[in-house]
Design an enzyme around this catalytic site. Structure first.
Site, PDB file in Angstrom:
ATOM      1  N   MET A   1       0.822  -1.205   0.000  1.00  0.00           N
ATOM      2  CA  MET A   1       0.000   0.000   0.000  1.00  0.00           C
ATOM      3  C   MET A   1       0.862   1.263   0.000  1.00  0.00           C
ATOM      4  SD  MET A   1      -2.466   0.795   3.241  1.00  0.00           S
ATOM      5  CE  MET A   1      -2.030   2.130   4.327  1.00  0.00           C
TER       6      MET A   1
ATOM      7  N   SER B   1       3.493  -6.886   1.864  1.00  0.00           N
ATOM      8  CA  SER B   1       2.318  -6.409   2.570  1.00  0.00           C
ATOM      9  C   SER B   1       1.053  -6.807   1.796  1.00  0.00           C
ATOM     10  CB  SER B   1       2.458  -4.898   2.769  1.00  0.00           C
ATOM     11  OG  SER B   1       1.635  -4.465   3.805  1.00  0.00           O
ATOM     12  N   GLN B   2       0.137  -5.880   1.505  1.00  0.00           N
ATOM     13  CA  GLN B   2      -1.119  -6.295   0.861  1.00  0.00           C
ATOM     14  C   GLN B   2      -0.896  -6.973  -0.497  1.00  0.00           C
ATOM     15  OE1 GLN B   2      -3.451  -2.655   0.525  1.00  0.00           O
ATOM     16  NE2 GLN B   2      -2.475  -2.037  -1.377  1.00  0.00           N
TER      17      GLN B   2
ATOM     18  N   ASP C   1       5.595  -5.751  14.376  1.00  0.00           N
ATOM     19  CA  ASP C   1       4.821  -4.983  13.402  1.00  0.00           C
ATOM     20  C   ASP C   1       3.842  -4.035  14.097  1.00  0.00           C
ATOM     21  OD1 ASP C   1       3.209  -4.182  11.163  1.00  0.00           O
ATOM     22  OD2 ASP C   1       3.944  -5.961  10.121  1.00  0.00           O
TER      23      ASP C   1
ATOM     24  N   HIS D   1       7.088  -3.484  10.524  1.00  0.00           N
ATOM     25  CA  HIS D   1       6.550  -3.850   9.206  1.00  0.00           C
ATOM     26  C   HIS D   1       7.557  -3.654   8.065  1.00  0.00           C
ATOM     27  CE1 HIS D   1       3.238  -4.989   6.708  1.00  0.00           C
ATOM     28  NE2 HIS D   1       3.265  -3.891   5.994  1.00  0.00           N
TER      29      HIS D   1
END
Ligand code: NAG
Ligand code: NAG
Ligand code: NAG
Ligand code: NAG
Length: 318
Positions: A48, A124-125, A243, A299
């Site tokens: 993102m 991530s996403q 995270d 993260h």
């Protein structure tokens, strides 16, 4: 005289037979040398607020991978949604994920360099979106799927803004507060499409347009999803132990909150999804093809040395 000629002929015949065998052995050897020199391509899907090609993010990852193949021509396709970096960033917040996955299916299918398969790394996403690619399309086929800080069971909380565009990110957070499962928000807001409200599991399953579908949460299970996901050589999930962006962190290892509360977490192997094997994860696990990695950091905070030792060497050199 005749006899000798015949013997000579026989010897010549034997010799040329050996020659043929030698030549074919050499050719076979060359073929395997060529195969070893052209590794499987790699596809990356950024997270993102990021884009395919920023030099400080995906660009750095590309360079690192290339460095480990002696800068030979390993083919790397870093996914971009849109026609430039700015659109790519914007679409990572504001383009329906189902549409994005379909676009990626169409693009990868047409890429001549990927036709013999590839390894895929999601950030991530981008991780759960690449998993959707495997489950829904997988033509060409993914060999190893690597998820770096992905949210396979979604998120319940977006405590901080990630990415280069803070304004957009804050807008998304406001919209999520307004009505995450409202139809217009579901259709346009990426993060709403993997927003998993454990207090409201029924509404999530019914109204969230992406995650309940790819996780086979609905009553009718999609057998293609299971067949495709369990066809992976390896499915690797990396979790960041500190995270502060993903809630709950265990989602990075496919775990989530027990329904009806947001404290207690159920790990993948204890979940119904695993035990009834809705997605083929149990099958992968029992075959030793599901790997769980951990990084002691926030993260996506990993060093390039860690990336080389734990991702490039074990999973990309096949
Ligand atoms: C890269 O080159 C070095 C030194 O020539 C060699 O030892 C190594 O095996 C090569 N690595 C790959 C992946 O080809
Ligand atoms: C399962 O997924 C495949 C691939 O996306 C799709 O073509 C098919 O219609 C789905 N089946 C069901 C029962 O939803
Ligand atoms: C953030 O995104 C908005 C909407 O797309 C755009 O108008 C704005 O210029 C962007 N800001 C930056 C710093 O890129
Ligand atoms: C995965 O799904 C697609 C489309 O639903 C299908 O055509 C493909 O062959 C499937 N199989 C595997 C093993 O990935």
């Amino acid at each position: 005289m005749f006899q000798r000629c015949q013997t000579n002929g026989f010897v010549t015949w034997i010799k040329s037979g050996w020659l043929l065998i030698m030549v074919s052995l050499i050719l076979m050897n060359m073929e395997s040398m060529i195969q070893a020199a052209s590794p499987l391509p790699v596809v990356l899907w950024h997270g993102m607020g990021d884009s395919c090609c920023f030099p400080f993010s995906m660009g750095k990852i590309e360079d690192t991978i290339r460095s480990q193949f002696n800068h030979s021509n390993i083919y790397i396709h870093s996914i971009r949604i849109g026609s430039n970096d700015a659109e790519d960033v914007e679409n990572s917040y504001l383009m329906n994920v189902n549409k994005q996955v379909q676009m990626v299916c169409d693009t990868l299918k047409k890429d001549p360099n990927l036709q013999n398969g590839f390894n895929a790394i999601g950030f991530s996403q981008g991780s759960q979106f690449l998993r959707a690619y495997v489950q829904r399309c997988n033509q060409p086929k993914v060999h190893n799927l690597i998820s770096i800080g992905g949210q396979h069971q979604g998120v319940y909380g977006l405590p901080k803004c990630i990415g280069v565009n803070h304004t957009l990110c804050e807008y998304v957070r406001e919209m999520l507060d307004i009505g995450v499962y409202w139809e217009w928000i579901q259709n346009t807001l990426v993060q709403a499409e993997y927003w998993h409200d454990p207090w409201n599991e029924a509404e999530f399953i019914e109204r969230c347009v992406f995650l309940p579908d790819i996780n086979n949460y609905r009553a009718v299970k999609n057998e293609t999803y299971k067949a495709n996901l369990s066809s992976l050589n390896k499915f690797v999930m990396v979790k960041f132990l500190l995270d502060s962006f993903v809630q709950p962190i265990e989602s990075e290892h496919f775990g989530f909150y027990k329904p009806g509360q947001d404290k207690e977490v159920v790990k993948l192997r204890d979940s119904q999804l695993y035990q009834e094997d809705w997605l083929g994860l149990k099958k992968l696990d029992l075959a030793g093809r599901l790997d769980f990695l951990e990084v002691y950091g926030d993260h996506l905070q990993f060093t390039l040395e860690w990336f080389i030792d734990n991702i490039v060497n074990p999973y990309l050199k096949n």
